[in-house]
Scaffold this motif. Structure first.
Motif, PDB file in Angstrom:
ATOM      1  N   THR A 379      10.934  55.495  48.318  1.00 22.19           N
ATOM      2  CA  THR A 379      11.743  56.014  47.203  1.00 22.19           C
ATOM      3  C   THR A 379      11.729  55.101  45.979  1.00 22.19           C
ATOM      4  N   ALA A 380      11.115  53.924  46.084  1.00 17.59           N
ATOM      5  CA  ALA A 380      10.935  53.048  44.923  1.00 17.59           C
ATOM      6  C   ALA A 380       9.603  52.321  45.062  1.00 17.59           C
ATOM      7  N   ILE A 381       8.933  52.107  43.959  1.00 19.63           N
ATOM      8  CA  ILE A 381       7.618  51.471  43.970  1.00 19.63           C
ATOM      9  C   ILE A 381       7.685  50.085  44.588  1.00 19.63           C
ATOM     10  N   GLU A 382       8.745  49.342  44.328  1.00 24.31           N
ATOM     11  CA  GLU A 382       8.836  47.945  44.742  1.00 24.31           C
ATOM     12  C   GLU A 382       9.229  47.760  46.203  1.00 24.31           C
ATOM     13  N   PHE A 383       9.673  48.816  46.881  1.00 26.49           N
ATOM     14  CA  PHE A 383      10.230  48.638  48.218  1.00 26.49           C
ATOM     15  C   PHE A 383       9.209  48.120  49.225  1.00 26.49           C
ATOM     16  N   GLU A 384       7.979  48.545  49.123  1.00 25.17           N
ATOM     17  CA  GLU A 384       6.966  48.096  50.086  1.00 25.17           C
ATOM     18  C   GLU A 384       6.862  46.569  50.065  1.00 25.17           C
ATOM     19  N   ASP A 385       6.769  45.997  48.870  1.00 22.65           N
ATOM     20  CA  ASP A 385       6.651  44.544  48.759  1.00 22.65           C
ATOM     21  C   ASP A 385       7.945  43.853  49.171  1.00 22.65           C
ATOM     22  N   VAL A 386       9.095  44.409  48.777  1.00 21.63           N
ATOM     23  CA  VAL A 386      10.381  43.821  49.152  1.00 21.63           C
ATOM     24  C   VAL A 386      10.526  43.760  50.664  1.00 21.63           C
ATOM     25  N   LEU A 387      10.194  44.845  51.353  1.00 24.41           N
ATOM     26  CA  LEU A 387      10.319  44.890  52.812  1.00 24.41           C
ATOM     27  C   LEU A 387       9.314  43.956  53.478  1.00 24.41           C
ATOM     28  N   LEU A 464      14.261  40.667  41.728  1.00 25.58           N
ATOM     29  CA  LEU A 464      13.262  41.445  40.996  1.00 25.58           C
ATOM     30  C   LEU A 464      13.489  41.316  39.493  1.00 25.58           C
ATOM     31  N   PRO A 465      12.423  41.138  38.732  1.00 25.77           N
ATOM     32  CA  PRO A 465      12.595  40.983  37.286  1.00 25.77           C
ATOM     33  C   PRO A 465      13.020  42.264  36.581  1.00 25.77           C
ATOM     34  N   ARG A 466      12.780  43.428  37.218  1.00 28.36           N
ATOM     35  CA  ARG A 466      13.193  44.700  36.631  1.00 28.36           C
ATOM     36  C   ARG A 466      13.780  45.578  37.725  1.00 28.36           C
ATOM     37  N   ARG A 467      14.457  46.618  37.305  1.00 32.36           N
ATOM     38  CA  ARG A 467      15.047  47.552  38.259  1.00 32.36           C
ATOM     39  C   ARG A 467      13.956  48.212  39.103  1.00 32.36           C
ATOM     40  N   PRO A 468      14.227  48.467  40.387  1.00 32.74           N
ATOM     41  CA  PRO A 468      13.269  49.239  41.182  1.00 32.74           C
ATOM     42  C   PRO A 468      12.985  50.589  40.524  1.00 32.74           C
ATOM     43  N   GLN A 469      11.720  50.952  40.497  1.00 34.72           N
ATOM     44  CA  GLN A 469      11.299  52.183  39.838  1.00 34.72           C
ATOM     45  C   GLN A 469      11.314  53.337  40.835  1.00 34.72           C
ATOM     46  N   PRO A 470      12.180  54.330  40.610  1.00 38.77           N
ATOM     47  CA  PRO A 470      12.288  55.426  41.578  1.00 38.77           C
ATOM     48  C   PRO A 470      11.001  56.220  41.689  1.00 38.77           C
ATOM     49  N   VAL A 471      10.776  56.747  42.900  1.00 38.61           N
ATOM     50  CA  VAL A 471       9.665  57.647  43.174  1.00 38.61           C
ATOM     51  C   VAL A 471      10.260  58.971  43.616  1.00 38.61           C
TER      52      VAL A 471
END
Length: 579
Positions: A379-387, A464-471
């Motif tokens: 649901t967010a572009i950054e989640f894969e890397d965060v997890l 994160l330097p910016r808000r997670p980007q929703p997908v």
């Protein structure tokens, strides 16, 4: 003056710094204790649980973020129905003295408190492509008498046609103004009767005959039951000269419960939401076996575990360095009644949803065997890397799913376009919604590993330097087998999370998936799979857990009141949906 209970709780919370394991264990053992009697939404013990959570926030100097400067956000539960002594069924036959039947119990009601109309017999009260009890009888403005159960439309399994709720809705949709249920001799002998203890507002009055009344009417009922079962031909028709007078005395009792909301101020306007529901079933719920009703359902895993994890994380976040992004902590009520607390919060948010960058939900995290499921990873572009970063130091085996999937309190946030992550150790075990879901069965070591993982996820999101980007994943298939199953099978449907009636309504069917190829369409209501009743996504997941890609199954759907049986060959979940 603060109550003795509140003082004791406050002393416990503020006495000395505790290790995370002691903190988690203490919260869970209290929330899942007999003292709180299962934290049922309609029970006063839920208020004690809410006060306990608020005391925990208060002791950590967490800011209140409820209404009117408090930790609480109150809302009304759906009415609980009680039936008065005046509810009755009276039969009137061609001017003879009325016969009042106190052997009928009210199980459904609508806006009318008195209904008088001619009686018609409508067999089993079923409408399907191959068999329709209403095909040759006009039920408009009539009260219908129907038999419980169903004819042998299938030899190997029953269909959801036998449910009382379906038959009430079907009678209403055919214009009936009331319905009476009776049991034929074959069903009485088998003992396979639906409990029918719940009372539903379904638009028309519905009464159910006692076994004794049905036995007295066994000649009429047995003759029709035998003929229908033998020939699969309806025997519906008017009951000449016979009327019924239905009186209803119904009181709808409302109750107020509370979400508990705290706020940890960060350095920016962005907000990370951490949530878990604290309610459970009290002394039993709609799916509780009659023999277990009245026993305390402590709900240690569901969801004292998630609430205890929330409180453990709250201490870490409140006593740690000031985060870059603020943290909103929400303990929801009303989840077991249909996500009522989280839906109310999103309808009347106490913090602007535009500020919310992620919602993390914790539901049933107490029974891990070294694994954790994380839904919403897509649901967010950054989640894969965060997890991935958070998982490097975790001993847990982490399985992720792109779709938000299961029915829990993250869904209203996902529907508002907020990225979500749902952490769970799995929703199906033998003690699920059972009195034996006690604290002694909790795997405390693995639960703390999940808490550590969520803490790392929150810290990584905060950096994160910016808000997670929703997908935008919608429409996406709810890939059955998501929870409680080791099989990566694909069905290809997306369910309507706002649907709270019979079955699972389809909000979308993905093209080129097994469901699409089988002919399922939007607004179909999925009610059965290979003979198993389907009421929600959990039921669908559980029904498919022993199936693999390539298996051919049969699904049963209601489409504009008609039951369809459709063969489906299950597919394989695309490799990039899980890791």
């Amino acid at each position: 003056m603060k109550s003795l209970r509140g003082i004791l709780v406050l002393l416990l919370l503020t006495a000395t710094p505790l290790a995370a394991q002691d903190d988690f264990t203490r919260h869970l053992r209290f929330l899942a204790s007999d003292y709180l009697r299962g934290r049922g939404n309609y029970d006063p013990q839920t208020d004690l649980a809410a006060e306990y959570i608020a005391d925990a926030f208060r002791s950590l100097n967490i800011e209140p973020a409820g209404t009117e400067g408090s930790f609480f956000q109150p809302f009304e539960l759906p009415a609980q129905v009680s039936v008065g002594e005046e509810s009755s069924v009276t039969f009137l036959y061609q001017g003879l003295s009325p016969t009042v039947q106190d052997t009928f119990a009210l199980i459904g009601y609508g806006p009318e408190t008195q209904v008088r109309a001619p009686l018609v017999f409508a067999g089993y009260g079923i409408s399907s492509d191959e068999y329709d009890d209403y095909e040759s009888v006009d039920a408009r403005g009539k009260i219908v008498l129907v038999m419980e159960g169903e004819p042998p439309l299938r030899r190997d399994a029953s269909t959801p046609y036998s449910t009382l709720r379906y038959k009430i809705v079907n009678a209403r949709d055919h214009g009936a103004v009331g319905i009476l249920f009776a049991q034929g001799p074959a069903l009485l002998r088998s003992g396979e009767l639906e409990s029918g203890d719940e009372i539903h507002r379904l638009g028309i009055p519905a009464f159910r005959a006692s076994r004794a009344w049905s036995w007295r009417a066994r000649y009429f009922l047995g003759t029709n039951e035998s003929a229908i079962n033998r020939t699969l031909t309806p025997r519906s028709g008017p009951m000449t000269g016979l009327q019924a007078y239905l009186r209803l005395e119904v009181e709808e009792n409302t109750r107020q419960v509370r979400n508990v909301i705290g706020f940890v101020q960060g350095r920016s306007d962005d907000v990370i939401v951490l949530g878990a529901h604290y309610d459970h079933l009290g002394l039993g719920g709609p799916d509780t076996h009659p023999e277990l009703m009245g026993q305390i359902h402590n709900g240690a895993d569901d969801n004292a575990s998630g609430t205890s994890a929330l409180l453990t994380l709250a201490r870490d976040l409140a006593l740690g360095p000031t985060p870059s992004r603020s943290i909103l902590l929400i303990a929801f009520a009303g989840e077991e009644l249909g996500l009522l607390g989280s839906r109310h919060f999103m309808r009347q948010p106490t913090v602007d949803p535009e500020r919310m960058v992620t919602m993390i939900n914790l539901d049933m995290v107490g029974r891990s065997n070294g694994k954790v499921l994380v839904l919403g990873a897509g649901t967010a572009i950054e989640f894969e890397d965060v997890l991935r970063r958070a998982g490097r130091l975790s001993p847990l085996q982490i399985k992720t799913f792109d779709s938000p999937g299961a029915r829990s309190d993250h869904q209203p946030f996902a529907q508002a376009g907020i990225p979500v992550l749902f952490f769970t150790s799995g929703t199906r075990h033998p003690q699920y919604h059972h009195p034996d879901d006690d604290w002694q069965r909790i795997n405390f070591a693995s639960s703390l590993e999940i808490v550590d993982l969520v803490r790392s996820v929150v810290l990584n999101l905060d950096r994160l330097p910016r808000r997670p980007q929703p997908v935008d994943l919608l429409p996406q298939p709810d890939t059955a087998g998501l929870l409680g199953s080791s099989n990566d099978v694909l069905l290809g449907i997306h369910s309507d999370a706002n649907w709270s009636h019979l079955g699972l309504r389809l909000r979308a069917v993905e093209e080129d998936t097994p469901a699409y190829q089988a002919g399922l369409i939007e607004d179909d209501i999925l009610i059965g799979l290979d003979g198993r009743r389907i009421d929600d996504l959990y039921d669908l997941t559980f029904a498919l857990q022993n199936h693999s890609a390539g298996d051919e199954i049969e699904v049963m759907v209601l489409r504009q009141g008609r039951l369809l049986r459709l063969p489906v060959r299950l597919g394989e979940r695309p490799v990039d949906e899980t890791r």
